[in-house]
Enzyme design. Structure first.
Site, short mmCIF file in Angstrom:
data_model
loop_
_atom_site.label_atom_id
_atom_site.label_comp_id
_atom_site.label_asym_id
_atom_site.label_seq_id
_atom_site.Cartn_x
_atom_site.Cartn_y
_atom_site.Cartn_z
N ARG A 158 0.81 -1.16 -0.11
CA ARG A 158 -0.09 0.02 -0.03
C ARG A 158 1.12 0.92 -0.01
O ARG A 158 2.05 1.20 0.43
CB ARG A 158 -1.06 -0.04 1.34
CG ARG A 158 -1.70 -1.03 1.35
CD ARG A 158 -2.55 -1.23 2.68
NE ARG A 158 -3.58 -2.10 2.70
CZ ARG A 158 -3.29 -3.36 3.20
NH1 ARG A 158 -1.90 -3.50 3.82
NH2 ARG A 158 -4.16 -4.47 3.44
N LYS A 188 -2.17 -2.58 7.91
CA LYS A 188 -3.44 -2.29 8.61
C LYS A 188 -3.63 -3.05 9.73
O LYS A 188 -3.06 -4.39 9.90
CB LYS A 188 -4.59 -2.56 7.88
CG LYS A 188 -4.72 -1.57 6.38
CD LYS A 188 -5.99 -1.88 5.95
CE LYS A 188 -6.21 -0.93 4.82
NZ LYS A 188 -7.61 -1.05 4.16
N HIS A 260 -2.33 2.72 -6.09
CA HIS A 260 -3.13 1.34 -5.79
C HIS A 260 -3.28 0.62 -6.94
O HIS A 260 -3.35 -0.69 -6.98
CB HIS A 260 -4.50 1.63 -5.18
CG HIS A 260 -4.88 0.66 -4.05
ND1 HIS A 260 -4.15 0.77 -2.97
CD2 HIS A 260 -5.92 -0.22 -4.28
CE1 HIS A 260 -4.69 -0.34 -2.24
NE2 HIS A 260 -5.69 -0.74 -2.82
N ARG A 263 -0.65 -1.96 -7.02
CA ARG A 263 -0.78 -3.13 -5.99
C ARG A 263 -1.80 -4.07 -6.89
O ARG A 263 -1.55 -5.36 -6.67
CB ARG A 263 -1.37 -2.42 -4.75
CG ARG A 263 -2.22 -3.41 -3.86
CD ARG A 263 -2.31 -2.83 -2.55
NE ARG A 263 -2.88 -3.39 -1.60
CZ ARG A 263 -2.58 -4.14 -0.49
NH1 ARG A 263 -1.17 -4.30 -0.46
NH2 ARG A 263 -3.31 -4.94 0.37
N HIS A 286 -3.66 -9.37 3.30
CA HIS A 286 -5.28 -9.25 3.58
C HIS A 286 -5.47 -10.20 4.54
O HIS A 286 -5.03 -11.24 4.73
CB HIS A 286 -6.14 -9.91 2.24
CG HIS A 286 -6.19 -9.03 1.03
ND1 HIS A 286 -6.25 -9.27 -0.32
CD2 HIS A 286 -5.84 -7.43 1.19
CE1 HIS A 286 -6.22 -8.07 -0.86
NE2 HIS A 286 -6.06 -7.20 -0.33
N TYR A 295 -9.13 -10.73 -7.26
CA TYR A 295 -8.40 -10.34 -8.20
C TYR A 295 -8.55 -11.97 -9.28
O TYR A 295 -8.20 -11.85 -10.53
CB TYR A 295 -6.92 -10.61 -7.84
CG TYR A 295 -6.72 -9.18 -6.90
CD1 TYR A 295 -6.52 -8.24 -7.67
CD2 TYR A 295 -6.85 -9.27 -5.45
CE1 TYR A 295 -6.12 -6.93 -6.78
CE2 TYR A 295 -6.40 -7.94 -4.80
CZ TYR A 295 -6.22 -7.02 -5.61
OH TYR A 295 -6.00 -5.74 -4.92
#
Length: 315
Positions: A158, A188, A260, A263, A286, A295
């Protein structure tokens, strides 16, 4: 002139409440007014003038009218616009119940339509290569821009993770120039993960550390940040976004690009190359594989395209 119905008076009171008591901007209130004007017109078509006569079935019918449109009156709305319009209606009925205008809130169980899942945008490999080559290596800023882009695409990080990297986190990068390196990334939820650093990204970062960053660092007051701006401070997310826009323009890429985008391209190209979805999940950081599986929808489209092009009896 037609007298104002109680429902219309309720809407006007609610708009005053939004403007005066909740302090919403004039622009936001105007949006609510447009959405509720359509709702009032629908109620009028149904012969409903009293707020207490509005039932949950009335709202279900209104939601359908938003999705399908009303011939010669209102066009169908996109799911995001319909969701916004229904949010205005839910707020109106919550206000009516709280103010004692109605005994029940018929919109309590009203749910907006779920927006269609948008597939992430990925660049074709040749477009990525064109973008990565565009900054060059002639100046400290060019070296930095190349390092930024190679890190974004090479790690799938990110933008906040990449601009948040410190020099110390790459301390072993120069000692083993021919080995595949890796980065410790804080993502995150303050979760740490290890991301391999391929040869191209490693070379771009090494070149920047040797020939680019020292010059930029002399312009600042000292920061541990890896990627620096022209004044010697840590590069911001907004600065990185601007670099990508300028680089895409320089590369003559006629597509929308953001940090992004790389990414998304990282994940899609890995899956196209045969990577397991759970490996890609780990690389992207994730929490759930469900997030990563979006994806796979992109790669299924790619597989279908290849099949239709290559198989002798596909068409």
């Amino acid at each position: 002139m037609r007298p104002t119905s109680r429902t219309e008076r309720l809407i006007n009171s609610y708009l005053d409440h939004l403007a005066v008591e909740r302090g919403l901007s004039e622009h936001t209130v105007a949006g609510y007014r447009r959405d509720l004007a359509r709702y009032a017109a629908y109620l009028d078509d149904q012969g409903i003038t009293e707020p207490r006569d509005i039932e949950s079935s009335t709202l279900t019918g209104y939601a359908v009218s938003l999705a399908e449109g009303v011939p010669d009156r209102y066009p169908a709305l996109a799911q995001s616009s319909a969701a916004r319009a229904l949010a205005a209606v839910r707020g109106l009925h919550r206000f009516a119940a709280e103010e004692g205008v109605t005994e029940q809130n018929p919109a309590a169980q009203l749910k907006p339509p779920r927006p269609a899942r948008r597939l992430p945008k990925a660049l074709p490999l040749d477009a990525v290569q064109t973008l990565l080559a565009a900054p060059g290596t002639e100046t400290p800023l060019a070296l930095r821009d190349t390092a930024l882009l190679e890190l974004l695409y090479g790690t799938g990080g990110r933008i906040s993770e990449v601009v948040g990297l410190d020099v110390d986190e790459l301390s072993g990068l120069l000692s083993e120039p021919d080995e595949v390196g890796g980065l410790r990334v804080i993502g995150k939820g303050n979760k740490e993960r290890f991301v391999p650093l391929g040869r191209y990204a490693k070379k771009a970062v090494t070149d920047y550390l040797v020939r680019g960053r020292p010059d930029l660092a002399r312009r600042g007051r000292g920061t541990p940040g890896l990627l620096l701006n022209a004044r010697g401070g840590r590069l911001s997310r907004q600065g990185a976004w601007l670099i990508m826009q300028q680089t895409a323009e320089r590369a003559d890429l006629k597509i929308d690009i953001s940090p992004h985008t790389l990414r998304h391209s990282f994940a899609t190209h890995l899956l196209d190359g045969g990577a397991d979805v759970r490996v890609v999940q780990e690389l992207l950081g994730h929490a759930s594989v469900t997030t990563t599986q979006i994806y796979t929808l992109v790669t299924v489209d790619h597989l279908r395209e290849v099949y239709l092009t290559a198989h002798p009896r596909a068409r």
